[in-house]
Write an enzyme that holds these catalytic residues in place. Sequence first.
Site, mmCIF file in Angstrom:
data_model
loop_
_atom_site.group_PDB
_atom_site.id
_atom_site.type_symbol
_atom_site.label_atom_id
_atom_site.label_comp_id
_atom_site.label_asym_id
_atom_site.label_seq_id
_atom_site.Cartn_x
_atom_site.Cartn_y
_atom_site.Cartn_z
ATOM 1 C CG ASP A 36 -1.841 1.233 1.186
ATOM 2 O OD1 ASP A 36 -2.411 1.511 0.121
ATOM 3 O OD2 ASP A 36 -1.960 1.919 2.222
ATOM 4 C CG HIS A 37 4.239 1.644 -1.786
ATOM 5 N ND1 HIS A 37 5.221 1.101 -2.572
ATOM 6 C CD2 HIS A 37 4.446 1.150 -0.536
ATOM 7 C CE1 HIS A 37 5.995 0.306 -1.843
ATOM 8 N NE2 HIS A 37 5.532 0.328 -0.607
ATOM 9 C CB THR A 73 2.493 2.579 6.994
ATOM 10 O OG1 THR A 73 3.576 1.933 6.327
ATOM 11 C CG2 THR A 73 3.022 3.294 8.228
ATOM 12 C CD GLU A 106 10.707 2.160 2.626
ATOM 13 O OE1 GLU A 106 10.975 2.887 1.657
ATOM 14 O OE2 GLU A 106 11.040 0.972 2.706
ATOM 15 N N GLY A 173 12.764 -5.757 9.918
ATOM 16 C CA GLY A 173 14.072 -5.892 9.296
ATOM 17 C C GLY A 173 15.187 -5.994 10.294
ATOM 18 N N GLY A 174 14.835 -5.993 11.598
ATOM 19 C CA GLY A 174 15.830 -6.072 12.656
ATOM 20 C C GLY A 174 15.328 -6.920 13.804
ATOM 21 C CB THR A 191 12.255 -8.422 1.484
ATOM 22 O OG1 THR A 191 13.263 -7.613 2.109
ATOM 23 C CG2 THR A 191 10.926 -7.713 1.552
ATOM 24 C CE LYS A 194 16.375 -6.282 2.892
ATOM 25 N NZ LYS A 194 15.559 -5.474 3.835
ATOM 26 C CE LYS A 255 14.644 0.481 0.780
ATOM 27 N NZ LYS A 255 14.164 -0.656 -0.008
#
Length: 332
Positions: A36-37, A73, A106, A173-174, A191, A194, A255
């Site tokens: 959802d951007h 988000t 983001e 991501g952490g 994702t 990585k 980014k």
Amino acid sequence: MRFGYKASAEQFSPNKLLQFAIEAEQGGFDSVFVSDHFQPWKHTDGHAPFAPAWMAAVLAKTERITLGTSVLTPTFRLHPSVVAHAFGTLGAMFPGRVILGVGTGEGLNEVPATGIEWPELKERSARLREAIKLIRQLWSEDRVSFEGQYYKTVNATIYDKPDEMVPIYIAAGGPLNAKFAGREGDGFICTSGKGASLYVDELLPNVAVGCQESTRADKPFERMIEVKVSFDTDAERALNDTRNWAALSLSAEEKHSVQDAEEMERLADQLPIERVAKRWIVSSDPEEHVAQIKTYMDYGFDHLVFHAPGTDQSRFLSLYAKEILPRLKALG
């Protein structure tokens, strides 16, 4: 073990994307996930449909697949009560077929629509924790008066909500947010591409700790990963297709603070194809391709959602349905 298709909402018009989702169901995929951007990764030929509206159209046109966000988000341009309202309706209309995937967001998506000063991860994570608490309360109670640090409701009621709460999958991501995902989520999202250490040493172990700490220790829980794949019988085409999503190869530092689609496009265009392709499993050989995907299954992921970068998604779906999914299902 489930296998899904990532609908590239930033790359295709909503109507084309709807057709791809239908083709994914016909091809044997189990799920379709969409981001959802508010803005896409690039300005030129970019798209950014409103995910809940698009999901409703897909759910009405399909019969079997699960639809989810990867991710939405619920903390800035979308107030948690609005998210609870939207997904409560979807869950009531299409029970058992909807997943709310959430993340901390983001700046590219949240700043242009709100004009806010983009906060650090600590605040974004705190907002997400509070938002999830409020969403679940709105789904389970009537007349909700919520007084949080960031959000407030007064006698709020979601009148059309599902009989059972929509599963909430939490992206991380952490290690800290991974532990939170295990403790408070119904699933975990990350994702690919990585490095093994991130998944094996940091993310999945902390998800497991969070699950053990959860008050709902017996809950169903999925470990979902978006696997970036570029598969084609033409090896050169498989490699060059990754250029369409060069922005994914920008680091988090490069980014996360970017708030303009044109600037994101400029930064991505500067990357060499070698760096762009590193985020993807690029292959023209089905056995080799499946062997690389199996690595993520061996890590412990049980819901793999495949994101293909090419412009011909129908070709990808057809090739995957014929050459890859049967092999993966045999392994699963």
